[in-house]
Design a protein around this motif. Sequence first.
Motif, PDB file in Angstrom:
ATOM      1  N   THR A 117      14.033 -93.511 -45.321  1.00  0.00           N
ATOM      2  CA  THR A 117      12.934 -93.988 -46.154  1.00  0.00           C
ATOM      3  C   THR A 117      11.793 -94.453 -45.257  1.00  0.00           C
ATOM      4  O   THR A 117      11.914 -94.468 -44.030  1.00  0.00           O
ATOM      5  CB  THR A 117      13.393 -95.141 -47.063  1.00  0.00           C
ATOM      6  OG1 THR A 117      13.763 -96.268 -46.255  1.00  0.00           O
ATOM      7  CG2 THR A 117      14.596 -94.719 -47.913  1.00  0.00           C
ATOM      8  N   GLU A 118      10.710 -94.871 -45.876  1.00  0.00           N
ATOM      9  CA  GLU A 118       9.540 -95.312 -45.108  1.00  0.00           C
ATOM     10  C   GLU A 118       9.585 -96.793 -44.757  1.00  0.00           C
ATOM     11  O   GLU A 118       8.629 -97.325 -44.194  1.00  0.00           O
ATOM     12  CB  GLU A 118       8.264 -95.009 -45.904  1.00  0.00           C
ATOM     13  CG  GLU A 118       7.996 -93.521 -46.089  1.00  0.00           C
ATOM     14  CD  GLU A 118       6.708 -93.263 -46.844  1.00  0.00           C
ATOM     15  OE1 GLU A 118       5.777 -92.679 -46.254  1.00  0.00           O
ATOM     16  OE2 GLU A 118       6.649 -93.666 -48.028  1.00  0.00           O
ATOM     17  N   ASP A 150       9.293 -87.310 -51.924  1.00  0.00           N
ATOM     18  CA  ASP A 150       8.384 -87.367 -50.774  1.00  0.00           C
ATOM     19  C   ASP A 150       9.128 -87.702 -49.485  1.00  0.00           C
ATOM     20  O   ASP A 150       8.874 -87.091 -48.432  1.00  0.00           O
ATOM     21  CB  ASP A 150       7.280 -88.399 -51.019  1.00  0.00           C
ATOM     22  CG  ASP A 150       6.252 -87.926 -52.034  1.00  0.00           C
ATOM     23  OD1 ASP A 150       6.239 -86.717 -52.348  1.00  0.00           O
ATOM     24  OD2 ASP A 150       5.474 -88.771 -52.532  1.00  0.00           O
ATOM     25  N   ASN A 151      10.036 -88.665 -49.550  1.00  0.00           N
ATOM     26  CA  ASN A 151      10.775 -89.027 -48.346  1.00  0.00           C
ATOM     27  C   ASN A 151      11.746 -87.927 -47.919  1.00  0.00           C
ATOM     28  O   ASN A 151      12.002 -87.740 -46.729  1.00  0.00           O
ATOM     29  CB  ASN A 151      11.509 -90.352 -48.548  1.00  0.00           C
ATOM     30  CG  ASN A 151      10.586 -91.541 -48.427  1.00  0.00           C
ATOM     31  OD1 ASN A 151       9.572 -91.489 -47.730  1.00  0.00           O
ATOM     32  ND2 ASN A 151      10.914 -92.631 -49.110  1.00  0.00           N
ATOM     33  N   VAL A 204      17.764 -90.619 -48.536  1.00  0.00           N
ATOM     34  CA  VAL A 204      16.428 -90.894 -49.055  1.00  0.00           C
ATOM     35  C   VAL A 204      16.493 -91.401 -50.484  1.00  0.00           C
ATOM     36  O   VAL A 204      17.536 -91.375 -51.138  1.00  0.00           O
ATOM     37  CB  VAL A 204      15.520 -89.640 -48.976  1.00  0.00           C
ATOM     38  CG1 VAL A 204      15.455 -89.116 -47.545  1.00  0.00           C
ATOM     39  CG2 VAL A 204      15.992 -88.546 -49.931  1.00  0.00           C
ATOM     40  N   ARG A 235       9.555 -85.332 -46.218  1.00  0.00           N
ATOM     41  CA  ARG A 235       9.137 -85.894 -44.938  1.00  0.00           C
ATOM     42  C   ARG A 235      10.272 -85.812 -43.915  1.00  0.00           C
ATOM     43  O   ARG A 235      10.059 -85.456 -42.748  1.00  0.00           O
ATOM     44  CB  ARG A 235       8.707 -87.351 -45.159  1.00  0.00           C
ATOM     45  CG  ARG A 235       8.408 -88.160 -43.911  1.00  0.00           C
ATOM     46  CD  ARG A 235       7.820 -89.502 -44.326  1.00  0.00           C
ATOM     47  NE  ARG A 235       7.869 -90.493 -43.262  1.00  0.00           N
ATOM     48  CZ  ARG A 235       8.808 -91.418 -43.130  1.00  0.00           C
ATOM     49  NH1 ARG A 235       9.787 -91.490 -44.024  1.00  0.00           N
ATOM     50  NH2 ARG A 235       8.788 -92.283 -42.139  1.00  0.00           N
TER      51      ARG A 235
END
Length: 234
Positions: free
Chosen positions: A104-105, A137-138, A133, A141
Motif C-alpha cells: 500500500t502507499e 490503484d495500489n 494491496v 502500482r
Amino acid sequence: MAFPDPATLRGGLIVSVQAPEGSPMRHPDVIAAMAEASLDNGAVGVRLESPEHIGAVRRRCPEALIIGLWKRTFAGSSVYITPRWEEIRAVWAAGADVIALDATERQRPDGEELADLVQRARSELDAPLMADVDSVDNGLRAAAMGFHWVGTTLYGYTEATQSCRPPGFNLLAPLREKLPETVSLICEGGIASADAAVQALDAGADLVVVGTAITGVDLQVRGYCNALGKRRPT
C-alpha cells in the motif's frame, strides 16, 4: 524449489497456515503439520508467517511452494506485513519461495520506501514478490514496480478501506483487465467457503488464498461457541 510456471498453479488453492499469538496452535510443529495436511489434500502452496514457521515447513515439506511473510509492528507506521528490508531478508533466508509484503502507499517504518525494497529484493535476492494491496490503484502500482503476484489481502484492513468488508471481489475484474498477463492475481481475505473461492476465480483471480476458514481453529471455535452461547438458557 524452482519457482513453478504460473500456468500450472492457475485455479489452485493456497492455504494460509497461521495462528494468533498465545494460541497453542502457534507451535512450529503444529504449523508444519497443518501445512503438510493442506498440501497432501491438494493445496498448491501455503502462506506462512515468521521465519520460524517458514523454516519448520520447509524442513517437513521440502518441495512445498511457500509464500512467506513476517508480521511486525513499529511505532509511527501501520504497515506490519514484512515492513522492512530486515524482514524481507529473514523471510527469504528461512526458505520462502515468494515474499509477501504490504504494497500500500502507507508510510513504512524507518522511512524505507517500497520501490527501494522491491529493487533491492530483486537485485540482491532475485526473489519473487507478492504485493498485499487494498485497492486497484495500489495493485497496478505494485505490478509496475516489479511484483510477480498481486493479492487483495489488505482490502478492508487499511485506513482507506476500513469501511469495506472483504473479500475484495470488486477489485478482481479491473485488476485482471489492467494487470500484465505475467502477473498473477490472488484473491485473499474473507474467503469463508468453497463457493466463495469459486466466485473469486470466476471474477478473475488466478489463485485463491484461504486461511481462517481452514486453519483458524481459535477463531472458528470461538465463533461457534459465541453463537451457541446466545441460545443457551441463562
